[in-house]
Design a protein around this motif. Structure first.
Motif, PDB file in Angstrom:
ATOM      1  N   PHE A   7      53.153   0.563  34.950  1.00 34.66           N
ATOM      2  CA  PHE A   7      52.818   0.544  33.534  1.00 34.66           C
ATOM      3  C   PHE A   7      53.793  -0.409  32.839  1.00 34.66           C
ATOM      4  N   LEU A   8      53.281  -1.442  32.185  1.00 33.53           N
ATOM      5  CA  LEU A   8      54.120  -2.439  31.544  1.00 33.53           C
ATOM      6  C   LEU A   8      54.383  -2.075  30.090  1.00 33.53           C
ATOM      7  N   ASP A   9      55.597  -2.289  29.644  1.00 35.32           N
ATOM      8  CA  ASP A   9      55.951  -2.118  28.237  1.00 35.32           C
ATOM      9  C   ASP A   9      55.652  -3.428  27.510  1.00 35.32           C
ATOM     10  N   LEU A  10      54.533  -3.462  26.788  1.00 34.23           N
ATOM     11  CA  LEU A  10      54.153  -4.660  26.049  1.00 34.23           C
ATOM     12  C   LEU A  10      54.434  -4.540  24.559  1.00 34.23           C
ATOM     13  N   ASN A  11      55.114  -3.487  24.164  1.00 31.61           N
ATOM     14  CA  ASN A  11      55.394  -3.283  22.749  1.00 31.61           C
ATOM     15  C   ASN A  11      56.192  -4.451  22.171  1.00 31.61           C
ATOM     16  N   LYS A  12      55.609  -5.121  21.182  1.00 34.35           N
ATOM     17  CA  LYS A  12      56.209  -6.269  20.490  1.00 34.35           C
ATOM     18  C   LYS A  12      56.455  -7.463  21.424  1.00 34.35           C
ATOM     19  N   LYS A  13      55.730  -7.501  22.553  1.00 30.50           N
ATOM     20  CA  LYS A  13      55.822  -8.626  23.465  1.00 30.50           C
ATOM     21  C   LYS A  13      54.671  -9.605  23.189  1.00 30.50           C
ATOM     22  N   ALA A  14      54.942 -10.904  23.351  1.00 36.24           N
ATOM     23  CA  ALA A  14      53.949 -11.931  23.061  1.00 36.24           C
ATOM     24  C   ALA A  14      52.967 -12.082  24.214  1.00 36.24           C
ATOM     25  N   VAL A  38      49.586 -10.117  19.869  1.00 35.40           N
ATOM     26  CA  VAL A  38      48.512 -10.862  20.516  1.00 35.40           C
ATOM     27  C   VAL A  38      48.178 -12.136  19.752  1.00 35.40           C
ATOM     28  N   THR A  39      48.061 -13.232  20.494  1.00 35.19           N
ATOM     29  CA  THR A  39      47.570 -14.497  19.975  1.00 35.19           C
ATOM     30  C   THR A  39      46.280 -14.834  20.703  1.00 35.19           C
ATOM     31  N   VAL A  40      45.229 -15.142  19.948  1.00 32.02           N
ATOM     32  CA  VAL A  40      43.944 -15.522  20.514  1.00 32.02           C
ATOM     33  C   VAL A  40      43.709 -17.001  20.251  1.00 32.02           C
ATOM     34  N   ALA A  57      46.306  -8.133  12.437  1.00 32.08           N
ATOM     35  CA  ALA A  57      46.616  -7.373  13.637  1.00 32.08           C
ATOM     36  C   ALA A  57      46.845  -8.305  14.823  1.00 32.08           C
ATOM     37  N   LEU A  58      46.331  -9.539  14.706  1.00 31.68           N
ATOM     38  CA  LEU A  58      46.541 -10.544  15.740  1.00 31.68           C
ATOM     39  C   LEU A  58      46.609 -11.915  15.066  1.00 31.68           C
ATOM     40  N   LEU A  59      47.065 -12.902  15.836  1.00 36.64           N
ATOM     41  CA  LEU A  59      47.124 -14.277  15.354  1.00 36.64           C
ATOM     42  C   LEU A  59      46.003 -15.072  16.009  1.00 36.64           C
TER      43      LEU A  59
END
Length: 311
Positions: A7-14, A38-40, A57-59
């Motif tokens: 399980f990866l900790d993606l909290n506040k990760k780009a 998240v960047t789309v 909520a995303l870029l």
């Protein structure tokens, strides 16, 4: 095991998502729930993603993907319907040592996403390594029907007591046994409010149990599915697993994951291991395959508990 579960900790990760269609929507929703930044990247995006962008909520980078865009991301998803572009994203990510997933193209994936069951803090992941998605969906549905809806409440309550319980129960063994009694209470499945959990918590805390050694003998055979529910429960409670060389791995693997495991050579070696376990007040699961050993086991274990699984 083809994939290592983690399980990866993606909290506040780009995290970068290349593509803006329906597939991207599913992945973005999952990433946002994990707290990722998240960047789309896509010249056009699905209305759902546009709404998320407007809510900040995303870029959204309104452009075609370029290799230069891969800067400071820890994870990249390629979700377009253009295999050539997806493979270019994969190539660029590998050049920069960034983990990448090309959706529905397993050879171009550093990782895959399992089928998820979420109950607040409780997450259960099921995967076939991409071999049979329909079977995994079936298993997830079965698990969903079996798991109580109050799991999230139970997990939040347990987390809130991690520090305060240390004031009442000093040792790790005492606290583990307390939680085993607490969560095995017949009242647990019907509880819907924190106040009810608090009352049960205080009642259970007053009923302290001395930490002692418990030995369980389980006679194995050729078929792991012959194990009873009681045997499985005892195997999951064990802190030490003792087994002979001819014990199938499937039996040992079903035991508690953090339990110590040790192979014994003969009855005398086993006797020594049992004495050490008793001295350390451990819960022990002992596997044996034949009746001659079993009869000697009874003499060794005295009045300790014996559980035999019929062949």
């Amino acid at each position: 095991m083809r994939y290592f579960p983690v399980f990866l900790d993606l909290n506040k990760k780009a995290v970068l998502v290349v593509g803006g269609g329906e597939v991207a929507c599913r992945k973005v929703d999952m990433l946002l729930r994990a707290g990722a930044n998240v960047t789309v990247v896509s010249p056009n995006i699905h209305p759902h993603l546009l709404s998320l962008s407007e809510q900040q909520a995303l870029l959204w980078v309104k452009a075609f993907y370029q290799s230069e865009m891969l800067q400071d991301y820890i994870q990249v998803w390629a979700t377009t319907d253009n295999p050539q572009l997806n493979h270019q994203v994969h190539h660029d990510a590998k050049q920069k040592n960034i983990m990448v997933n090309v959706v529905d193209d397993k050879p171009y994936c550093d990782f895959i996403t399992p089928s998820m069951i979420n109950r607040g803090r409780i997450q259960i992941a099921v995967s076939s390594g991409g071999a049979s998605p329909v079977l995994i969906r079936y298993l997830r549905e079965k698990l969903e029907s079996m798991l109580p809806q109050n799991l999230s409440l139970l997990a939040d309550f347990g987390a809130s007591k991690r520090n305060s319980i240390k004031e009442s129960l000093a040792s790790v063994d005492e606290r583990r046994k307390f939680w085993e009694r607490f969560f095995s209470s017949a009242k647990i499945p019907t509880i819907t409010k924190r106040e009810q959990l608090e009352s049960l918590y205080l009642d259970t805390l007053q009923d302290k149990v001395e930490v002692t050694s418990v030995l369980h003998w389980i006679q194995f055979n050729h078929d792991v599915e012959n194990l009873s529910i009681k045997a499985l429960r005892l195997m999951q409670e064990s802190e030490l697993v003792l087994y002979p060389a001819n014990c199938p791995f499937e039996f040992v693997d079903l035991c508690r994951r953090d339990a110590d495991r040790e192979e014994y050579q003969d009855i005398h070696h086993l006797a020594g291991l049992i004495e050490k376990a008793k001295a350390n007040k451990l819960r022990v699961c002992i596997f044996t395959a034949n009746d001659p050993i079993a009869s000697e086991m009874k003499l060794l274990m005295g009045n300790d508990k014996l559980i035999k699984i019929a062949e």
